[in-house]
Design an enzyme around this catalytic site. Structure first.
Site, mmCIF file in Angstrom:
data_model
loop_
_atom_site.group_PDB
_atom_site.id
_atom_site.type_symbol
_atom_site.label_atom_id
_atom_site.label_comp_id
_atom_site.label_asym_id
_atom_site.label_seq_id
_atom_site.Cartn_x
_atom_site.Cartn_y
_atom_site.Cartn_z
ATOM 1 N N TYR A 139 -28.010 35.689 18.017
ATOM 2 C CA TYR A 139 -26.811 35.960 17.234
ATOM 3 C C TYR A 139 -27.134 36.574 15.877
ATOM 4 O O TYR A 139 -26.359 37.372 15.356
ATOM 5 C CB TYR A 139 -26.025 34.656 16.991
ATOM 6 C CG TYR A 139 -25.025 34.320 18.063
ATOM 7 C CD1 TYR A 139 -25.449 34.014 19.350
ATOM 8 C CD2 TYR A 139 -23.665 34.293 17.781
ATOM 9 C CE1 TYR A 139 -24.527 33.690 20.333
ATOM 10 C CE2 TYR A 139 -22.747 33.964 18.759
ATOM 11 C CZ TYR A 139 -23.182 33.663 20.032
ATOM 12 O OH TYR A 139 -22.270 33.348 20.997
ATOM 13 N N LYS A 189 -35.256 28.532 28.137
ATOM 14 C CA LYS A 189 -35.662 29.425 29.224
ATOM 15 C C LYS A 189 -37.146 29.717 29.000
ATOM 16 O O LYS A 189 -37.573 30.866 28.851
ATOM 17 C CB LYS A 189 -34.778 30.689 29.186
ATOM 18 C CG LYS A 189 -34.967 31.636 30.339
ATOM 19 C CD LYS A 189 -34.437 31.127 31.683
ATOM 20 C CE LYS A 189 -34.795 32.111 32.777
ATOM 21 N NZ LYS A 189 -34.590 31.580 34.135
ATOM 22 N N ASP A 221 -30.693 28.250 33.412
ATOM 23 C CA ASP A 221 -30.032 28.568 34.686
ATOM 24 C C ASP A 221 -29.853 27.314 35.536
ATOM 25 O O ASP A 221 -28.796 27.067 36.115
ATOM 26 C CB ASP A 221 -30.790 29.676 35.447
ATOM 27 C CG ASP A 221 -32.283 29.423 35.571
ATOM 28 O OD1 ASP A 221 -32.801 28.489 34.914
ATOM 29 O OD2 ASP A 221 -32.951 30.150 36.329
ATOM 30 N N ASP A 245 -23.391 28.568 23.683
ATOM 31 C CA ASP A 245 -22.113 29.274 23.777
ATOM 32 C C ASP A 245 -21.655 29.304 25.235
ATOM 33 O O ASP A 245 -20.511 28.982 25.555
ATOM 34 C CB ASP A 245 -22.283 30.703 23.241
ATOM 35 C CG ASP A 245 -20.995 31.506 23.311
ATOM 36 O OD1 ASP A 245 -19.941 30.967 22.919
ATOM 37 O OD2 ASP A 245 -21.039 32.668 23.759
ATOM 38 N N ASP A 249 -18.557 26.725 27.285
ATOM 39 C CA ASP A 249 -17.376 27.243 27.998
ATOM 40 C C ASP A 249 -17.366 26.706 29.435
ATOM 41 O O ASP A 249 -16.324 26.324 29.965
ATOM 42 C CB ASP A 249 -17.381 28.784 28.042
ATOM 43 C CG ASP A 249 -16.603 29.415 26.887
ATOM 44 O OD1 ASP A 249 -16.595 28.816 25.787
ATOM 45 O OD2 ASP A 249 -16.016 30.495 27.077
HETATM 46 C C1 IPM Z 1 -17.538 30.351 20.131
HETATM 47 C C2 IPM Z 1 -17.103 31.774 20.229
HETATM 48 C C3 IPM Z 1 -17.835 32.601 19.159
HETATM 49 C C4 IPM Z 1 -19.313 32.533 19.477
HETATM 50 C C5 IPM Z 1 -17.353 34.058 19.025
HETATM 51 C C6 IPM Z 1 -15.870 34.138 18.726
HETATM 52 C C7 IPM Z 1 -18.128 34.824 17.996
HETATM 53 O O1 IPM Z 1 -17.313 32.265 21.509
HETATM 54 O O2 IPM Z 1 -17.381 29.739 19.064
HETATM 55 O O3 IPM Z 1 -18.031 29.817 21.126
HETATM 56 O O4 IPM Z 1 -19.831 33.315 20.291
HETATM 57 O O5 IPM Z 1 -19.982 31.674 18.910
HETATM 58 MG MG MG Z 2 -17.925 30.797 22.904
#
Ligand code: IPM
Ligand code: MG
Length: 352
Positions: A139, A189, A221, A245, A249
């Site tokens: 990042y 990884k 993975d 990240d 999700d």
């Molecule tokens: C998160 C989001 C952010 C990230 C984006 C909006 C930059 O996906 O907070 O998970 O990638 O960290």
């Molecule tokens: Mg995210």
């Protein structure tokens, strides 16, 4: 009497303002000694002030006791140079405020088994904490565009961590594991990446200070696969920025909906300037329609009270109220229901 605490409200783009408004309602009902100050951020700030993170917004965030953050991201600004894109606001806040520890708890609220992408008996196992490193990795490494020697367009983003960055997040992970089930999964990884090799070495060094914690290294993975196969094996997962990240999700859908997952971004054990945000994004497709689930934002406000204002009792009250609203079949569309954002907020307030 304790000094009035200031919460910076940075609602941002898309559904950010809608969900943040519900979180704020919940905080207000608790009648705590809190002053709210709003400032623009993301695409909204670009429109208002020409920059996604204007100096006034950053100054407010730095001065506030805590930050209640909505979401940033707006497809209208996808064509802008990277430095002006809405996402830079949240990345800038994390970096400028040194918020390197990102706590993303994922658990299945009873009643949401059907909303989970997993079989109910598998979904019920989920109760874990993803601890994501937030100020390093690919990042924030060197980025660029150029051309290969044969004239092909190329892009690069450097993945890097130094040992101090790894050690401090690892330590937070071990401390957290001590307070929970004493099992820590470190996800990397290392079979391919040198950065991960260093990560693993340093995590092993920190582990010597925590003999009571069972440390398990897992490739990213494999972790993604195990998370849907048998999520009950995980309690605390510590990982880098990019893997965290993605895995958070994934964990959110396993737990029912991305609309349910809160997060806290802090500097280890000081909650000062902590930033609290739902892990979902700005969801431009449903923005302004009253369809967004405010629970992740509301649960983020509970984390704010706990970590930045040291108010555990009201934090537990908010969490119990969300749980009760869900148990009472309150559902926004992401959970298979029809309630509007405000109506969901009403259901949580009623349970409070
Ligand atoms: C998160 C989001 C952010 C990230 C984006 C909006 C930059 O996906 O907070 O998970 O990638 O960290
Ligand atoms: Mg995210």
């Amino acid at each position: 009497m304790a000094k009035t605490k200031t919460i910076a409200v940075l609602a941002g783009d898309g559904i950010g303002p809608e969900v943040t408004a519900q979180a704020r309602r919940v905080l207000e009902v608790l009648e705590l000694d809190i002053a709210f100050e709003e400032a623009p951020v993301g695409g909204a700030a670009y429109l208002a002030a020409g920059h996604p993170l204007p100096p006034e917004t950053l100054a407010l965030a730095a001065r506030a006791d805590a930050i209640l953050f909505g979401a940033v991201g707006d497809p209208r600004f996808d064509g802008l140079e990277r430095a002006l894109r809405p996402e830079q606001a949240i990345l800038g806040l994390r970096k400028e405020l040194g918020l390197f520890a990102n706590l993303r708890p994922a658990r299945l609220f009873p009643g949401l088994e059907d909303a989970s992408a997993l079989k109910p008996e598998v979904a019920r196992q989920i109760d874990l904490m993803i601890l994501r490193e937030l100020t390093g990795d690919v990042y924030f490494g060197d980025k660029g565009r150029g051309f290969t020697h044969t004239g092909l367009r190329e892009g690069h983003d450097l993945m890097r961590y130094d040992e101090v960055e790894v050690a401090r997040i690892a330590r937070v992970g071990f401390e957290m594991a001590c307070r929970r089930k004493r099992v820590l999964h470190s996800v990397d990884k290392a079979n391919v990446l040198e950065t991960s090799q260093l990560w693993r070495e340093v995590v092993n060094e920190v582990a010597r200070d925590y003999p009571a914690v069972k440390l398990i290294h897992m490739y990213c993975d494999n972790a993604a696969m195990q998370l849907v196969r048998a999520p009950g094996q995980f309690d605390v997962i510590v990982t880098g920025n990019l893997f965290g990240d993605i895995l958070s999700d994934q964990a959110s859908m396993c737990a029912g909906s991305i609309g349910m997952l809160p997060s806290a971004s802090i500097r280890a054990w000081t909650g000062e300037n902590g930033l609290y945000e739902p892990i979902h994004g700005s969801a431009p497709d449903i923005a302004g329609q009253g369809k967004a689930n405010p629970c992740a934002a509301i649960l983020s406000s509970a984390m704010l009270l706990r970590h930045s204002l040291d108010l555990d009792a009201p934090a537990l009250r908010i969490e119990a109220a969300v749980e009760a609203a869900i148990a009472g079949a309150a559902r926004t569309p992401d959970l298979g229901g029809t309630l509007s954002t405000t109506a969901m907020g009403d259901a949580v307030l009623a349970a409070l």
